[in-house]
Design a protein around this motif. Structure first.
Motif, PDB file in Angstrom:
ATOM      1  N   LEU A  33      29.706  29.888 -27.350  1.00 23.52           N
ATOM      2  CA  LEU A  33      30.273  28.949 -27.694  1.00 23.52           C
ATOM      3  C   LEU A  33      29.978  29.385 -29.024  1.00 23.52           C
ATOM      4  CD1 LEU A  33      30.266  25.720 -28.513  1.00 23.52           C
ATOM      5  CD2 LEU A  33      28.000  25.516 -28.682  1.00 23.52           C
ATOM      6  N   VAL A  34      31.618  29.016 -29.874  1.00 22.32           N
ATOM      7  CA  VAL A  34      32.217  29.820 -31.269  1.00 22.32           C
ATOM      8  C   VAL A  34      32.526  28.084 -32.183  1.00 22.32           C
ATOM      9  CG1 VAL A  34      33.014  30.735 -33.283  1.00 22.32           C
ATOM     10  CG2 VAL A  34      32.482  32.088 -30.921  1.00 22.32           C
ATOM     11  N   VAL A  35      31.553  27.465 -33.456  1.00 25.50           N
ATOM     12  CA  VAL A  35      31.918  26.891 -34.254  1.00 25.50           C
ATOM     13  C   VAL A  35      32.370  27.373 -35.651  1.00 25.50           C
ATOM     14  CG1 VAL A  35      30.666  25.021 -34.865  1.00 25.50           C
ATOM     15  CG2 VAL A  35      30.336  25.229 -32.451  1.00 25.50           C
ATOM     16  N   SER A  36      33.481  26.816 -36.056  1.00 25.64           N
ATOM     17  CA  SER A  36      34.255  27.067 -36.697  1.00 25.64           C
ATOM     18  C   SER A  36      34.208  25.477 -37.864  1.00 25.64           C
ATOM     19  CB  SER A  36      35.542  27.191 -37.111  1.00 25.64           C
ATOM     20  OG  SER A  36      36.350  26.294 -36.406  1.00 25.64           O
ATOM     21  N   ASP A  37      34.298  25.479 -39.191  1.00 24.46           N
ATOM     22  CA  ASP A  37      34.704  24.811 -40.000  1.00 24.46           C
ATOM     23  C   ASP A  37      35.547  23.117 -38.838  1.00 24.46           C
ATOM     24  OD1 ASP A  37      37.220  25.521 -40.377  1.00 24.46           O
ATOM     25  OD2 ASP A  37      37.132  25.500 -42.283  1.00 24.46           O
ATOM     26  N   SER A  38      36.467  23.411 -38.422  1.00 21.75           N
ATOM     27  CA  SER A  38      37.540  22.815 -38.172  1.00 21.75           C
ATOM     28  C   SER A  38      37.630  22.567 -36.445  1.00 21.75           C
ATOM     29  CB  SER A  38      38.526  22.464 -38.426  1.00 21.75           C
ATOM     30  OG  SER A  38      39.607  23.573 -38.733  1.00 21.75           O
ATOM     31  N   VAL A  39      36.868  23.473 -35.410  1.00 21.45           N
ATOM     32  CA  VAL A  39      37.228  23.434 -34.112  1.00 21.45           C
ATOM     33  C   VAL A  39      36.020  24.110 -33.755  1.00 21.45           C
ATOM     34  CG1 VAL A  39      38.614  26.099 -34.366  1.00 21.45           C
ATOM     35  CG2 VAL A  39      39.538  24.562 -32.335  1.00 21.45           C
ATOM     36  N   LEU A  40      36.033  23.929 -32.141  1.00 24.13           N
ATOM     37  CA  LEU A  40      34.516  24.676 -31.152  1.00 24.13           C
ATOM     38  C   LEU A  40      35.970  25.221 -30.497  1.00 24.13           C
ATOM     39  CD1 LEU A  40      33.527  23.528 -29.291  1.00 24.13           C
ATOM     40  CD2 LEU A  40      32.899  21.915 -30.467  1.00 24.13           C
ATOM     41  N   TYR A  41      34.676  26.871 -30.158  1.00 19.84           N
ATOM     42  CA  TYR A  41      35.419  27.272 -28.844  1.00 19.84           C
ATOM     43  C   TYR A  41      34.538  27.537 -27.804  1.00 19.84           C
ATOM     44  CZ  TYR A  41      39.182  28.125 -32.327  1.00 19.84           C
ATOM     45  OH  TYR A  41      40.243  28.123 -33.187  1.00 19.84           O
ATOM     46  N   PHE A  42      34.438  26.963 -26.714  1.00 17.15           N
ATOM     47  CA  PHE A  42      32.967  26.827 -25.603  1.00 17.15           C
ATOM     48  C   PHE A  42      34.055  27.718 -23.918  1.00 17.15           C
ATOM     49  CE2 PHE A  42      31.300  23.921 -22.608  1.00 17.15           C
ATOM     50  CZ  PHE A  42      30.155  24.912 -22.460  1.00 17.15           C
ATOM     51  N   ARG A  43      33.837  28.621 -23.468  1.00 15.35           N
ATOM     52  CA  ARG A  43      33.697  30.088 -22.710  1.00 15.35           C
ATOM     53  C   ARG A  43      33.387  28.359 -21.422  1.00 15.35           C
ATOM     54  NH1 ARG A  43      35.725  33.794 -21.771  1.00 15.35           N
ATOM     55  NH2 ARG A  43      35.069  34.931 -24.022  1.00 15.35           N
ATOM     56  N   CYS A  44      34.853  27.895 -20.939  1.00 16.30           N
ATOM     57  CA  CYS A  44      34.000  27.521 -19.336  1.00 16.30           C
ATOM     58  C   CYS A  44      34.783  28.023 -18.385  1.00 16.30           C
ATOM     59  CB  CYS A  44      34.605  26.415 -19.501  1.00 16.30           C
ATOM     60  SG  CYS A  44      33.713  25.046 -21.044  1.00 16.30           S
ATOM     61  N   ASP A  45      33.599  29.114 -18.292  1.00 15.21           N
ATOM     62  CA  ASP A  45      34.424  30.394 -16.481  1.00 15.21           C
ATOM     63  C   ASP A  45      33.115  29.406 -15.121  1.00 15.21           C
ATOM     64  OD1 ASP A  45      32.096  31.116 -17.299  1.00 15.21           O
ATOM     65  OD2 ASP A  45      32.871  33.327 -18.151  1.00 15.21           O
ATOM     66  N   GLY A  46      32.385  28.496 -15.770  1.00 16.62           N
ATOM     67  CA  GLY A  46      32.155  27.779 -14.206  1.00 16.62           C
ATOM     68  C   GLY A  46      30.848  29.514 -13.736  1.00 16.62           C
ATOM     69  N   LYS A  47      30.403  30.110 -15.167  1.00 14.71           N
ATOM     70  CA  LYS A  47      29.155  31.163 -14.536  1.00 14.71           C
ATOM     71  C   LYS A  47      27.750  31.101 -15.802  1.00 14.71           C
ATOM     72  CE  LYS A  47      32.717  34.711 -13.407  1.00 14.71           C
ATOM     73  NZ  LYS A  47      32.952  35.957 -13.934  1.00 14.71           N
ATOM     74  N   HIS A  48      27.979  29.756 -16.306  1.00 18.06           N
ATOM     75  CA  HIS A  48      27.026  29.211 -16.719  1.00 18.06           C
ATOM     76  C   HIS A  48      26.572  27.913 -16.669  1.00 18.06           C
ATOM     77  CE1 HIS A  48      23.127  30.819 -19.486  1.00 18.06           C
ATOM     78  NE2 HIS A  48      23.854  29.427 -20.169  1.00 18.06           N
ATOM     79  N   ARG A  49      25.956  27.501 -16.275  1.00 21.48           N
ATOM     80  CA  ARG A  49      25.777  25.775 -17.143  1.00 21.48           C
ATOM     81  C   ARG A  49      25.116  25.292 -17.950  1.00 21.48           C
ATOM     82  NH1 ARG A  49      21.667  21.695 -15.136  1.00 21.48           N
ATOM     83  NH2 ARG A  49      22.187  19.948 -14.974  1.00 21.48           N
ATOM     84  N   SER A  50      26.080  23.930 -18.750  1.00 22.43           N
ATOM     85  CA  SER A  50      25.659  24.193 -20.078  1.00 22.43           C
ATOM     86  C   SER A  50      26.710  22.938 -20.968  1.00 22.43           C
ATOM     87  CB  SER A  50      26.052  25.557 -21.458  1.00 22.43           C
ATOM     88  OG  SER A  50      27.705  25.931 -20.843  1.00 22.43           O
ATOM     89  N   LYS A  51      26.562  22.819 -21.818  1.00 28.38           N
ATOM     90  CA  LYS A  51      27.034  21.435 -21.884  1.00 28.38           C
ATOM     91  C   LYS A  51      27.019  21.103 -24.186  1.00 28.38           C
ATOM     92  CE  LYS A  51      27.575  16.298 -21.095  1.00 28.38           C
ATOM     93  NZ  LYS A  51      26.954  15.176 -19.953  1.00 28.38           N
ATOM     94  N   ILE A  52      28.301  20.479 -23.490  1.00 33.13           N
ATOM     95  CA  ILE A  52      28.543  20.322 -25.713  1.00 33.13           C
ATOM     96  C   ILE A  52      28.977  18.695 -25.730  1.00 33.13           C
ATOM     97  CG2 ILE A  52      28.968  22.372 -26.789  1.00 33.13           C
ATOM     98  CD1 ILE A  52      32.146  21.840 -26.583  1.00 33.13           C
TER      99      ILE A  52
END
Length: 407
Positions: free
Chosen positions: A269-288
């Protein structure tokens, strides 16, 4: 504008096909896994009420299921041999048995209701602890089939009714209506405010979802409210990234929740000042999740392996109440998320439901008088093409450079 075709996936057994036709069917090789044709054949074999909408070219197609609450099971932008975008739980559907708590059959957009947890929860009985053994998905959004109320060359509609009781003991008599309309290339381009090259394959649809208060009493905050919750289960690749723009500000990070299932490891998960990027490869259970204070009316994902850009568009009302679905008694039950993303992954025991990932959005909480209706719409589209074209499109629609994500 393309003419849209409506084609039920029901074989006319009474038509008595000729011997030659039968031979052709027998000789036809099974469709390759991962393709739209494979999933269409599977659903036709294992379920009864599947409806297909397709454009005139037969390239843009979507599959709907009345058995599964009018959900969009999957879609394709490149016809039968194209990528099937929706995740489908083949084992569960083929087993033809219903699980007690939840039947995760899949589908790239399903209709649910919120809130899930908290003092106004729909998924827990009064007095029960907010733990997994006591969690129960209501039948009207899990196991009950919906009636097909309308079908036309461009759309299909589904209806249902239910009586639900929340954690406080408040009873809701709810009417449900759901309409799915296939959108053509011009409509999608207009919605995205972007010219779509003929070299970009595209499929898109809009769902219009309604809940109506069929009871005699108004729905009020102090006894609990409902919301429309749309969840899309998509098939990931090892190179899928969720992209969610948001409104910048000095406290915008406080409007983003990222610890639903514990801390997300660095790099996912990378959060900039106006957009976030969240890796969704089905390999780590997580939620935002993003609150309506910061959320924009869109979320996206990009699959670098297949060069597919997926977008959902929905409405956001910054100062309105949104139900809180966290599994606890809440200090702020109407300070919930408007958009979420979930990445599936192995459970502590090593088992895994997917892999899949989800893009989700929610309506405002519905304060409805007797007979009143809340309407909530969402557009979903998938666009696939050459990387250079897709990079330019992502810059136009999302304001981001895909090159910065693929390093």
């Amino acid at each position: 504008m393309h003419r849209i075709l409506f084609l039920p996936l029901v074989a006319c057994l009474a038509c008595g096909p000729s011997r030659n036709t039968e031979q052709k069917v027998e000789d036809k090789a099974p469709a390759a896994p991962g393709t739209y044709a494979h999933d269409a054949e599977f659903l036709r074999k294992h379920t009864q009420n599947v409806i297909e909408l397709a454009d005139e070219s037969r390239e843009a197609k979507i599959l709907l299921s009345a058995d599964y609450q009018g959900r969009v099971m999957t879609s394709t932008a490149k016809g039968d041999s194209g990528v099937s975008f929706g995740w489908i739980n083949y084992d569960l559907i083929a087993a033809a048995e219903k699980k007690a708590q939840f039947n995760p059959v899949g589908g790239e957009e399903r209709f649910w209701l919120g809130p899930e947890g908290g003092q106004y929860a729909l998924y827990f009985k009064k007095g029960d602890p907010f733990t997994l053994p006591h969690w129960q998905v209501p039948a009207v959004i899990d196991t009950e089939a919906y009636a097909v109320s309308l079908s036309s060359p461009t759309q299909a509609s589904f209806t249902s009714k239910a009586t639900l009781t929340n954690y406080q003991g408040t009873e809701f008599r709810v009417g449900i209506a759901r309409n799915i309309a296939l959108l053509d290339r011009n409509m999608i381009g207009e919605r995205l405010n972007a010219a779509l090259s003929d070299s970009i394959a595209v499929v898109g649809y809009e769902t219009e979802n309604k809940i109506q208060n069929l009871g005699d009493a108004p729905w009020q905050k102090q006894t609990g409210l409902l919301s429309i919750w749309l969840l899309g289960m998509m098939t990931p690749s090892p190179e899928t990234m969720v992209i969610i723009p948001f409104h910048p500000g000095p406290d915008s990070r406080a409007g983003i929740t990222d610890d639903y299932f514990g801390a997300i490891p660095p790099g996912r998960l990378v959060v900039s000042d106006s957009v976030l990027y969240f890796r969704c490869d089905g390999k780590h259970r997580s939620k935002i999740g993003l609150s309506p204070r910061v959320a924009k009316p869109m979320a996206a994902s990009y699959d670098f392996r297949n060069n597919v850009l997926t977008l959902i568009h929905f409405s956001v009302t910054a100062d309105a109440p949104y139900v809180n679905s966290t599994w606890k008694n809440q200090e702020h039950p109407y300070a919930g998320d408007v958009v979420n993303a979930y990445n599936d992954g192995p459970q502590p025991d090593g088992s895994q439901l997917g892999p899949f990932y989800e893009l989700e959005s929610s309506s405002v909480a519905a304060e409805l008088a007797k007979g009143e209706t809340l309407t909530y719409k969402q557009m979903t589209c998938h666009l696939q093409g050459d990387y250079k074209l897709m990079r330019a499109l992502a810059r136009r629609v999302l304001g981001i450079d895909l090159d910065n994500l693929n390093n």
